[in-house]
Design an enzyme around this catalytic site. Structure first.
Site: not given
Length: 354
Positions: A57-59
């Site tokens: 999700v950190k993308d």
């Protein structure tokens, strides 16, 4: 168990990225967790964030950090991106930076899964694993990252915990995707808070569409956010610790501060429940995710039981289990954390690494 051969859907939303890897961030599937949905009589969905190009999700935050810095003239071609991270934000930043021609410097706690450090180095990052100290200590990994950026020309410290571009990424992408994927029929949302960007941004967007949507904060032992919500902002009490990585903050970040009043409730998820759910997701759903994702699903099931039958509840499957496999599927490691014996006997067959 269904034997239908019709799971593949031809009516998908097509995605062609003409801007390379950065344009492929987001637009992840929303996966119904069938067994858990049948068990709770509510529809529980997980956003499959491991399908982002950098694997988490950190993308989403990584993309927004860099492109907003470019838009504001805070980074110029050939510059250096600097961040303090538990791993996934650094990995997301590294992928985007490689595609855009930037260098990356990462500071991270030396307690994180070794494969995260290895992955960052394989992506060409300069990595500094440092001892774990509280945020108010000048040797905290976040402060070291900031000071490193200050020493460089043409460098940008992305400051994921307090930079509101993190939250904005989810207001503009994750929230709208969920809303569209369920045609606006969203009754509940929950996930854990690390930096707070995912929960805050997604909750903010969803409640702007429908204020009656219930949003719960989900936290592991060792987090102060649970007591902060439960006390109406009067307590930062915390105790214990967790095997999960990247969540369970000891302070209220700037991202969290923007939207924490939107929390309808908070749930504290013991490690024992998270590890059992991690194994259940693998065994029952074929979904291979890490501890944070499993915690999120436990929280989603709790939230679901506060809503009428047939309600739609969404959570975040933050990343896959690949980076944590040598721990969470190791009998020796699980025993060292007093977690092996809580796993149902029929699921212990997955703990095969030693």
């Amino acid at each position: 168990m269904s034997t239908s051969a019709n799971s593949y859907q031809t009516g998908f939303k097509p995605l062609t990225s003409t801007t390379g890897l950065p344009g492929s961030v987001g637009n992840t599937p929303l996966v119904k967790l069938n067994k858990l949905s049948q068990e709770t009589k509510r529809n529980i969905y997980g956003k499959a964030e491991w399908m982002n190009p950098g694997g988490s999700v950190k993308d989403r935050a990584g993309l927004f950090f860099i492109e907003e810095a470019e838009r504001r003239g805070l980074i110029k071609p050939g510059g250096t991106i600097v961040e303090g991270t538990a791993g996934n934000t650094g990995i997301g930043l590294a992928h985007i930076a490689r595609a855009k021609g930037y260098q990356v410097v990462i500071y991270m706690p030396n307690t994180q899964a070794p494969i995260k450090i290895q992955t960052l180095r394989l992506l060409g990052c300069e990595v500094y694993p440092v001892p774990v100290v509280p945020f108010d200590n000048p040797e905290n990994f976040n402060h070291l990252a900031r000071k490193h950026a200050e020493r460089l020309e043409n460098a940008y410290w992305t400051n994921q915990f307090d930079n509101l571009d993190n939250r904005e990424a989810h207001i503009r992408s994750t929230g709208p995707e969920i809303w569209e994927q369920l045609s606006g029929k969203v009754d509940g949302f929950t996930c854990s808070l690390g930096t707070g960007g995912t929960w805050c941004g997604t909750t903010r967007f969803l409640k702007q569409q429908n204020p009656s949507i219930k949003s719960f904060v989900a936290e592991p032992p060792g987090s102060c956010v649970y007591s902060y919500v439960k006390s109406g902002g009067k307590s930062l009490e915390k105790s214990g610790g967790s095997f999960t990585e990247g969540i369970g903050q000891g302070r209220i970040t700037n991202n969290v501060a923007q939207d924490i009043e939107l929390a309808d409730d908070a749930v504290l998820i013991p490690d024992e429940e998270s590890i059992v759910m991690l194994y259940r997701l693998l065994h029952e759903e074929g979904i291979y995710v890490g501890g944070t994702s499993a915690l999120n699903v436990v929280a989603a099931a709790r939230l679901a039981m506060e809503l009428p039958e047939g309600s739609n509840v969404v959570t975040i499957l933050a990343d896959s289990a690949h980076k944590y496999a040598d721990r969470i599927f190791s009998k020796t490691w699980l025993q060292s954390k007093n977690l092996y014996d809580v796993i149902p006997d029929e699921l212990k067959k997955y703990a095969t690494l030693d």
